[in-house]
Design a protein around this motif. Structure first.
Motif, PDB file in Angstrom:
ATOM      1  N   LEU A   1      57.149  28.682  39.533  1.00 52.53           N
ATOM      2  CA  LEU A   1      56.898  30.107  39.297  1.00 52.53           C
ATOM      3  C   LEU A   1      55.790  30.308  38.273  1.00 52.53           C
ATOM      4  O   LEU A   1      54.820  31.023  38.521  1.00 52.53           O
ATOM      5  N   VAL A   2      55.909  29.664  37.105  1.00 52.96           N
ATOM      6  CA  VAL A   2      54.904  29.878  36.054  1.00 52.96           C
ATOM      7  C   VAL A   2      53.548  29.307  36.473  1.00 52.96           C
ATOM      8  O   VAL A   2      52.498  29.854  36.115  1.00 52.96           O
ATOM      9  N   GLY A   3      53.565  28.216  37.232  1.00 49.13           N
ATOM     10  CA  GLY A   3      52.314  27.632  37.698  1.00 49.13           C
ATOM     11  C   GLY A   3      51.554  28.572  38.617  1.00 49.13           C
ATOM     12  O   GLY A   3      50.343  28.770  38.465  1.00 49.13           O
ATOM     13  N   ILE A   4      52.261  29.174  39.567  1.00 53.90           N
ATOM     14  CA  ILE A   4      51.619  30.097  40.505  1.00 53.90           C
ATOM     15  C   ILE A   4      51.120  31.344  39.791  1.00 53.90           C
ATOM     16  O   ILE A   4      49.996  31.809  40.025  1.00 53.90           O
ATOM     17  N   VAL A   5      51.948  31.892  38.905  1.00 53.84           N
ATOM     18  CA  VAL A   5      51.530  33.089  38.158  1.00 53.84           C
ATOM     19  C   VAL A   5      50.289  32.792  37.327  1.00 53.84           C
ATOM     20  O   VAL A   5      49.341  33.585  37.282  1.00 53.84           O
ATOM     21  N   HIS A   6      50.270  31.634  36.663  1.00 53.34           N
ATOM     22  CA  HIS A   6      49.106  31.257  35.866  1.00 53.34           C
ATOM     23  C   HIS A   6      47.854  31.137  36.750  1.00 53.34           C
ATOM     24  O   HIS A   6      46.775  31.614  36.387  1.00 53.34           O
ATOM     25  N   GLY A   7      48.005  30.523  37.910  1.00 52.56           N
ATOM     26  CA  GLY A   7      46.877  30.384  38.817  1.00 52.56           C
ATOM     27  C   GLY A   7      46.336  31.723  39.282  1.00 52.56           C
ATOM     28  O   GLY A   7      45.122  31.938  39.333  1.00 52.56           O
ATOM     29  N   LEU A   8      47.238  32.658  39.599  1.00 51.07           N
ATOM     30  CA  LEU A   8      46.814  33.983  40.035  1.00 51.07           C
ATOM     31  C   LEU A   8      46.119  34.746  38.911  1.00 51.07           C
ATOM     32  O   LEU A   8      45.154  35.483  39.147  1.00 51.07           O
ATOM     33  N   LEU A   9      46.592  34.562  37.688  1.00 54.24           N
ATOM     34  CA  LEU A   9      45.923  35.189  36.543  1.00 54.24           C
ATOM     35  C   LEU A   9      44.529  34.611  36.331  1.00 54.24           C
ATOM     36  O   LEU A   9      43.599  35.324  35.950  1.00 54.24           O
ATOM     37  N   GLN A  10      44.384  33.319  36.603  1.00 50.43           N
ATOM     38  CA  GLN A  10      43.063  32.695  36.508  1.00 50.43           C
ATOM     39  C   GLN A  10      42.106  33.309  37.522  1.00 50.43           C
ATOM     40  O   GLN A  10      40.920  33.514  37.228  1.00 50.43           O
ATOM     41  N   PHE A  11      42.616  33.625  38.688  1.00 43.98           N
ATOM     42  CA  PHE A  11      41.786  34.253  39.710  1.00 43.98           C
ATOM     43  C   PHE A  11      41.353  35.651  39.275  1.00 43.98           C
ATOM     44  O   PHE A  11      40.185  36.035  39.423  1.00 43.98           O
ATOM     45  N   ILE A  12      42.295  36.419  38.731  1.00 46.97           N
ATOM     46  CA  ILE A  12      41.972  37.778  38.293  1.00 46.97           C
ATOM     47  C   ILE A  12      40.928  37.748  37.177  1.00 46.97           C
ATOM     48  O   ILE A  12      40.001  38.556  37.144  1.00 46.97           O
ATOM     49  N   GLU A  13      41.055  36.778  36.280  1.00 47.26           N
ATOM     50  CA  GLU A  13      40.128  36.674  35.141  1.00 47.26           C
ATOM     51  C   GLU A  13      38.743  36.225  35.595  1.00 47.26           C
ATOM     52  O   GLU A  13      37.725  36.697  35.100  1.00 47.26           O
ATOM     53  N   SER A  14      38.687  35.306  36.557  1.00 43.54           N
ATOM     54  CA  SER A  14      37.393  34.772  36.998  1.00 43.54           C
ATOM     55  C   SER A  14      37.468  34.442  38.491  1.00 43.54           C
ATOM     56  O   SER A  14      37.670  33.293  38.870  1.00 43.54           O
ATOM     57  N   PRO A  15      37.297  35.460  39.344  1.00 42.76           N
ATOM     58  CA  PRO A  15      37.478  35.266  40.790  1.00 42.76           C
ATOM     59  C   PRO A  15      36.336  34.509  41.464  1.00 42.76           C
ATOM     60  O   PRO A  15      35.358  35.089  41.917  1.00 42.76           O
ATOM     61  N   GLU A  16      36.459  33.198  41.509  1.00 41.70           N
ATOM     62  CA  GLU A  16      35.493  32.355  42.216  1.00 41.70           C
ATOM     63  C   GLU A  16      36.091  31.995  43.577  1.00 41.70           C
ATOM     64  O   GLU A  16      37.012  31.189  43.668  1.00 41.70           O
ATOM     65  N   ILE A  17      35.587  32.608  44.652  1.00 48.79           N
ATOM     66  CA  ILE A  17      36.183  32.396  45.973  1.00 48.79           C
ATOM     67  C   ILE A  17      35.100  32.176  47.026  1.00 48.79           C
ATOM     68  O   ILE A  17      33.965  32.607  46.872  1.00 48.79           O
ATOM     69  N   TYR A  18      35.505  31.526  48.092  1.00 49.25           N
ATOM     70  CA  TYR A  18      34.607  31.280  49.229  1.00 49.25           C
ATOM     71  C   TYR A  18      35.270  31.760  50.520  1.00 49.25           C
ATOM     72  O   TYR A  18      34.665  32.446  51.308  1.00 49.25           O
ATOM     73  N   THR A  19      36.513  31.388  50.708  1.00 50.31           N
ATOM     74  CA  THR A  19      37.298  31.867  51.847  1.00 50.31           C
ATOM     75  C   THR A  19      38.731  32.100  51.365  1.00 50.31           C
ATOM     76  O   THR A  19      39.085  31.734  50.248  1.00 50.31           O
ATOM     77  N   TYR A  20      39.547  32.672  52.226  1.00 49.32           N
ATOM     78  CA  TYR A  20      40.958  32.858  51.874  1.00 49.32           C
ATOM     79  C   TYR A  20      41.633  31.507  51.629  1.00 49.32           C
ATOM     80  O   TYR A  20      42.500  31.380  50.769  1.00 49.32           O
ATOM     81  N   LEU A  21      41.232  30.508  52.383  1.00 52.08           N
ATOM     82  CA  LEU A  21      41.827  29.188  52.217  1.00 52.08           C
ATOM     83  C   LEU A  21      41.455  28.574  50.871  1.00 52.08           C
ATOM     84  O   LEU A  21      42.311  27.995  50.198  1.00 52.08           O
TER      85      LEU A  21
END
Length: 227
Positions: free
Chosen positions: A102-122
């Motif tokens: 739980l905490v790992g996933i939440v932390h990862g999602l917060l990292q995305f919100i803070e710095s959204p580096e994305i290429y595809t949904y995958l």
């Protein structure tokens, strides 16, 4: 010539708009997922006590704050942070795999919100969900080894190994013009350049911290704070 420039400009703006909408959609979805994880899942499962949720929130918050103290490596987003995974690794070590997940996933999602580096949904899933969900494995050696320093260190090593595997898998998409083997080597080299130093720094801290009375009282097998 002017028609060609107009075509390129129009399509460039269209692409930027598409990417902007893509990021916005993922950010909104991420907020919703975090709300579900923090509110709905604990209530549904009945496995999270108020104290454990409070501890989880404090651990995620500390990890998030520490993630801002970083040295960037390369131009594509990789950074060496100041022990950003240590608080959630310690939480997972204390409370086990489900709560660690739980905490790992939440932390990862917060990292995305803070710095959204994305290429595809995958790549979003690989970089921010799967890579950080590996925190769940931190406690795997807790009841298998008597030496808690070794148990914690090996668990943390696996956490980083999982992160490297998924980050490397994601990176292959960024080298799509290369042959698979070359893309794999390029992605592994890039991701190892920041994950390995981050791991060494975190492991050094965890090993030193495991010898302290604070660790024994809060996180150890015989801690005074019950699980």
């Amino acid at each position: 010539m002017l028609n060609l420039l107009s075509f390129i400009t129009f399509n460039g703006q269209k692409l930027l708009k598409t990417l902007s909408n893509f990021r916005f959609t993922l950010i909104v979805a991420t907020f919703l997922i975090i709300i579900i994880l923090l509110v709905a899942l604990p209530k549904i499962s009945g496995k999270f006590k108020t104290k454990e949720l409070t501890f989880a929130a404090a651990s995620v918050a500390l990890s998030f704050i520490l993630s801002f103290i970083k040295v960037k490596v390369g131009a594509n987003g990789g950074s060496i942070t100041l022990l950003s995974l240590a608080p959630i690794i310690l939480y997972s070590y204390k409370y086990g795999m489900l709560k660690g997940l739980l905490v790992g996933i939440v932390h990862g999602l917060l990292q995305f919100i803070e710095s959204p580096e994305i290429y595809t949904y995958l790549t979003f899933l690989l970089d921010y969900v799967f890579a950080f969900s590996g925190v769940f494995i931190a406690s795997v050696f807790k009841n298998l080894l008597k030496n808690e320093t070794l148990a914690l260190s090996l668990g943390a090593l696996l956490v980083y190994a999982i992160r490297l595997v998924f980050a490397t898998a994601s990176g292959i998409f960024y080298y799509e013009d290369m042959a698979f083997g070359a893309a794999l080597v390029a992605s592994l080299s890039y991701n190892a350049a920041y994950i390995a130093p981050d791991m060494i720094l975190c492991l050094a801290f965890l090993v030193a911290f495991s010898f302290t009375s604070v660790f024994r009282r809060i996180y150890g097998k015989n801690s005074i704070i019950s699980e």
